[in-house]
Design an enzyme around this catalytic site. Structure first.
Site, PDB file in Angstrom:
ATOM      1  N   CYS A 107       0.875  -1.194  -0.090  1.00  0.00           N
ATOM      2  CA  CYS A 107       0.060   0.023   0.068  1.00  0.00           C
ATOM      3  C   CYS A 107       0.839   1.264   0.017  1.00  0.00           C
ATOM      4  O   CYS A 107       0.491   2.239  -0.767  1.00  0.00           O
ATOM      5  CB  CYS A 107      -0.892  -0.045   1.322  1.00  0.00           C
ATOM      6  N   GLY A 132       1.977  10.634   8.176  1.00  0.00           N
ATOM      7  CA  GLY A 132       2.071  10.469   9.613  1.00  0.00           C
ATOM      8  C   GLY A 132       2.820   9.396  10.218  1.00  0.00           C
ATOM      9  O   GLY A 132       2.570   8.512  11.043  1.00  0.00           O
ATOM     10  N   CYS A 205      -5.593  -3.004   7.103  1.00  0.00           N
ATOM     11  CA  CYS A 205      -6.683  -1.852   6.935  1.00  0.00           C
ATOM     12  C   CYS A 205      -7.895  -2.391   6.466  1.00  0.00           C
ATOM     13  O   CYS A 205      -9.185  -1.978   6.949  1.00  0.00           O
ATOM     14  CB  CYS A 205      -6.067  -0.560   6.237  1.00  0.00           C
TER      15      CYS A 205
END
EC number: 2.8.1.13
Length: 372
Positions: A107, A132, A205
């Site tokens: 990803c 982040g 995810c």
């Protein structure tokens, strides 16, 4: 809080806003440094839009609230098609082949630092992107850029970013990589950001909080087979090799076996040809230990990589202690890696990531194990 002297006035940064605390604080810190900051929320998965496991709507709501608080724009983009083609289909193919992939790494490679960067460039006219992630970048006097481990050793995410090129690293900013996690949460709380106490996302995810076997079973048919000891004794059955990984202890359904000692059972091998799961007792069972491995699909951040015969460190899984090792190139695409000491549960399909001190050099995919 100590204010930061703005030094980058006019440079535009697009921050990947996930709805979490790390991207929230990244946006704030970049504003403090004088950047022109805008947010971009990615929608990468559509299969569960009306499902209890899908957190995308809540994450978007949180990302919007943070951007409103900071006074910055939030853009949205749908990368679900790219994600399916480049990440999810790879994930399924690897499991079908009996390997254990890491979709988060794919990803980052295909979506967050490729599709996202292209969108930020072409549509939003960005100078930089920011995420982040807990890593750092270092700009050297010779014009090269290196990726370093994050300051917070427990949160360092360089393992997941080894596929980046030095050009991608040079276009990316990682503000929270210079901080400990508790400092990030303190900044978010001080600034009144609603994500300050939001739980970190864990696991893959697109699976979310549901059971892995339940999720995978909707895409790949179960292939039951026997569970055997290394000596060939059948002691149980499994629903599919894809549901198990080397070193796994829980979920085997073979506790309390007669004629066995009290040591827990671990997955020590997979016989793909016979569809047999092989288990042994004890976390250091000889079949679980490797003295080395071969690694292919190599990628080096600086494109050149370490020299043949060098002695450096490797991680064969996230948060593993550094493993000292020696590298030998068998060809330009494959490495033979010999560990200084045997390592448990090295898993084909996972990534091996190499380090020289604080610098993440790059890595590749674990192919074959060397035993004995």
């Amino acid at each position: 809080m100590t204010s930061i002297e703005p030094t980058h006035t006019g440079k535009k940064v697009i921050v990947g806003m996930s709805g979490g605390v790390d991207s929230s604080v990244s946006a704030y810190l970049l504003m403090q440094q004088g950047y022109q900051v805008e947010g971009l929320f990615m929608k990468n998965w559509e299969e569960d839009d009306n499902n209890e496991y899908c957190a995308a709507a809540e994450d978007l709501k949180d990302a919007q609230a943070v951007c409103d608080k900071l006074g910055i724009k939030l853009h949205t983009v749908n990368f679900a098609a790219e994600y399916w083609d480049n990440v999810f289909e790879y994930f399924l193919a690897e499991y079908k082949a009996g390997r254990t992939p890491n979709p988060d790494i794919m990803c980052n490679k295909e979506i967050k630092f490729k599709a996202f960067l292209e969108f930020a460039d072409e549509i939003l006219d960005a100078d930089y992107i920011a995420m982040g992630h807990y890593v750092r970048r270092r700009d050297n006097s010779d014009g090269s850029t290196q990726m370093l481990r994050g300051v917070d050793g427990n949160k360092d995410q360089s393992y997941f970013l080894y596929t980046l090129s030095h050009e991608q690293v040079a276009r990316s900013l990682f503000p929270v990589g210079e901080l400990e996690k508790h400092e990030v949460r303190e900044i978010a709380k001080e600034m009144g950001l609603i994500t300050h106490d939001k739980k970190d996302s864990t696991g893959i995810c697109f699976i979310g909080e549901r059971k892995f076997t339940e999720f995978l079973g909707t895409y790949l048919p179960a292939q039951p087979g026997n569970i055997e000891t290394p000596e060939g004794e059948v002691i149980g059955t499994h629903q599919g090799l894809m549901y198990h990984t080397l070193g796994q202890r829980k979920g085997l359904g073979i506790g309390g076996m007669k004629n066995s000692n009290d040591d827990p059972w671990y997955v020590v091998d997979k016989d793909l040809e016979r569809n047999v799961l092989i288990v042994g007792q004890g976390g250091h069972h000889p079949r679980l230990m490797s003295t080395g491995m071969t690694v292919n699909q190599l990628h080096w951040v600086d494109r050149t990589g370490p020299v043949d015969g060098c002695h450096i460190a490797v991680k064969t899984r996230y948060r593993q202690q550094d493993v000292p090792c020696t590298l030998t190139y068998t060809d330009e695409h494959t490495l033979r890696v010999v560990f200084d000491e045997p390592v448990a549960a090295v898993t084909p399909g996972q990534s091996a990531v190499f380090y020289d001190g604080e610098v993440c050099l790059g890595g590749g995919i674990i192919d074959q194990l060397i035993r004995g």
